[in-house]
Design a protein around this motif. Structure first.
Motif, short mmCIF file in Angstrom:
data_model
loop_
_atom_site.label_atom_id
_atom_site.label_comp_id
_atom_site.label_asym_id
_atom_site.label_seq_id
_atom_site.Cartn_x
_atom_site.Cartn_y
_atom_site.Cartn_z
N THR A 237 -10.65 10.25 -2.97
CA THR A 237 -12.05 9.92 -2.75
C THR A 237 -12.24 8.41 -2.94
N PRO A 238 -13.24 7.86 -2.26
CA PRO A 238 -13.48 6.42 -2.44
C PRO A 238 -14.02 6.15 -3.83
N PRO A 239 -13.89 4.94 -4.31
CA PRO A 239 -13.31 3.79 -3.62
C PRO A 239 -11.79 3.83 -3.67
N LEU A 240 -11.18 3.21 -2.68
CA LEU A 240 -9.73 3.14 -2.66
C LEU A 240 -9.27 1.83 -2.05
N GLU A 241 -8.06 1.46 -2.39
CA GLU A 241 -7.43 0.28 -1.82
C GLU A 241 -6.38 0.77 -0.83
N MET A 242 -6.39 0.23 0.39
CA MET A 242 -5.47 0.66 1.45
C MET A 242 -4.45 -0.45 1.71
N VAL A 243 -3.17 -0.07 1.66
CA VAL A 243 -2.08 -1.01 1.93
C VAL A 243 -1.21 -0.42 3.03
N LEU A 244 -0.91 -1.22 4.04
CA LEU A 244 -0.04 -0.83 5.14
C LEU A 244 1.23 -1.67 5.06
N VAL A 245 2.38 -1.02 4.90
CA VAL A 245 3.65 -1.72 4.82
C VAL A 245 4.30 -1.69 6.19
N VAL A 246 4.56 -2.89 6.74
CA VAL A 246 5.15 -3.03 8.07
C VAL A 246 6.50 -3.70 7.95
N GLU A 247 7.34 -3.45 8.96
CA GLU A 247 8.68 -4.04 8.96
C GLU A 247 9.11 -4.32 10.39
N GLY A 248 10.20 -5.05 10.54
CA GLY A 248 10.76 -5.31 11.85
C GLY A 248 9.78 -6.04 12.77
N ALA A 249 9.68 -5.57 14.01
CA ALA A 249 8.83 -6.21 15.02
C ALA A 249 7.36 -6.18 14.65
N ALA A 250 6.97 -5.33 13.73
CA ALA A 250 5.56 -5.23 13.32
C ALA A 250 5.21 -6.18 12.17
N ARG A 251 6.15 -6.95 11.69
CA ARG A 251 5.91 -7.82 10.53
C ARG A 251 4.83 -8.87 10.76
N ARG A 252 4.48 -9.15 12.00
CA ARG A 252 3.44 -10.15 12.29
C ARG A 252 2.04 -9.56 12.28
N VAL A 253 1.91 -8.28 12.05
CA VAL A 253 0.59 -7.65 11.98
C VAL A 253 -0.14 -8.23 10.77
N GLU A 254 -1.38 -8.59 10.98
CA GLU A 254 -2.16 -9.24 9.92
C GLU A 254 -3.12 -8.25 9.25
N SER A 255 -3.51 -8.59 8.04
CA SER A 255 -4.50 -7.80 7.31
C SER A 255 -5.85 -7.89 7.99
N VAL A 256 -6.66 -6.86 7.80
CA VAL A 256 -8.05 -6.85 8.24
C VAL A 256 -8.89 -6.41 7.06
N GLU A 257 -10.19 -6.55 7.16
CA GLU A 257 -11.05 -6.14 6.07
C GLU A 257 -10.79 -4.67 5.73
N GLY A 258 -10.48 -4.43 4.47
CA GLY A 258 -10.24 -3.07 4.00
C GLY A 258 -8.79 -2.64 4.03
N VAL A 259 -7.93 -3.37 4.74
CA VAL A 259 -6.51 -2.99 4.83
C VAL A 259 -5.65 -4.22 4.57
N ARG A 260 -4.92 -4.17 3.47
CA ARG A 260 -3.96 -5.25 3.16
C ARG A 260 -2.63 -4.88 3.81
N VAL A 261 -2.15 -5.75 4.68
CA VAL A 261 -0.87 -5.53 5.34
C VAL A 261 0.21 -6.29 4.58
N VAL A 262 1.27 -5.58 4.22
CA VAL A 262 2.39 -6.17 3.50
C VAL A 262 3.62 -6.14 4.40
N PRO A 263 4.08 -7.32 4.85
CA PRO A 263 5.29 -7.37 5.67
C PRO A 263 6.53 -7.27 4.79
N ALA A 264 7.38 -6.31 5.09
CA ALA A 264 8.59 -6.10 4.30
C ALA A 264 9.72 -6.97 4.83
#
Length: 130
Positions: free
Chosen positions: A48-75
């Motif tokens: 249930t909210p509130p929650l923190e959302m983290v998206l872990v990307v790798e390889g060709a997706a490492r250039r994906v940037e964070s947006v409001e509400g989603v922290r993108v972590v390039p591995a």
């Protein structure tokens, strides 16, 4: 303290055979763009909210940037190893949910106290419907 939801981008994107392999970066961006809705409404039956959302990307997706509400972590290297490290570093004392179908990763994060769920929790309801 907010719950932490960590999404294994490669595993979740790979769970839908829609041609993602032709554009891994674009596929990861589509997943990222589906996630902010969960930050305000939660994942029914899981978090249930509130929650923190983290998206872990790798390889060709490492250039994906964070947006409001989603922290993108390039591995750098293995996304699984980065997810395990995030669980170890950021989940102490709070609810932590990892979204993946990877059995080995599931075992590793559960050993650290995280809960797990499969890709359908964020990606299976009609392909990316948030």
């Amino acid at each position: 303290m907010d719950s932490l939801v960590i999404v294994d981008a490669a595993n979740v994107v790979g769970s839908v055979p829609d041609g993602w392999w032709r554009d891994r970066h674009g596929a990861a961006e589509r997943l990222r763009d589906a996630l902010p809705a969960y930050v305000t409404r939660g994942l029914p039956g899981l978090v249930t909210p509130p929650l923190e959302m983290v998206l872990v990307v790798e390889g060709a997706a490492r250039r994906v940037e964070s947006v409001e509400g989603v922290r993108v972590v390039p591995a750098d290297g293995s996304g699984d190893d980065w997810i395990v490290q995030l669980v170890a570093d950021e989940c102490g004392g709070r609810d932590c949910l990892v979204v993946t179908a990877d059995r080995g990763l599931r075992e590793r994060v559960q050993a650290l106290g995280a809960r797990v769920t499969g890709p359908r929790a964020v990606w299976g309801r009609g392909r990316g419907e948030a």
